[in-house]
Design a protein around this motif. Sequence first.
Motif: not given
Length: 98
Positions: A1-9, A11-17, A19-24
């Motif tokens: 998927m375009a615009g997706m990156v992995f969370c720094r905390g 590791g789940k996929e989140i949108h690149e924009s 500011n914080a991971c919605p999971h952790c």
Amino acid sequence: MAGMVFCRGCGKEIHESANACPHCGASQVAQSSRNRTAAIFMAFFLGAFGGHKFYLGKVGMGILYLLFFWTIIPSIVAFVECIMLLCMSDDEFARKYP
């Protein structure tokens, strides 16, 4: 998927924009080991001698400022850099000076 990156905390996929991971809740914004306010004050008070350049890790430029401090040119450039640092956002500062 375009615009997706992995969370720094987690590791789940989140949108690149994000500011914080919605999971952790881990912050995704880069943080600098340097303080922008300290760099601003150094550029204003020690700019002619390259104090801010040494602080920001630009040792070569700091040496040039030291060599030519007697010409007033580094003072003028440091004042302009002080204004630029004032106008810079914290995120931009963290990306430019890690």
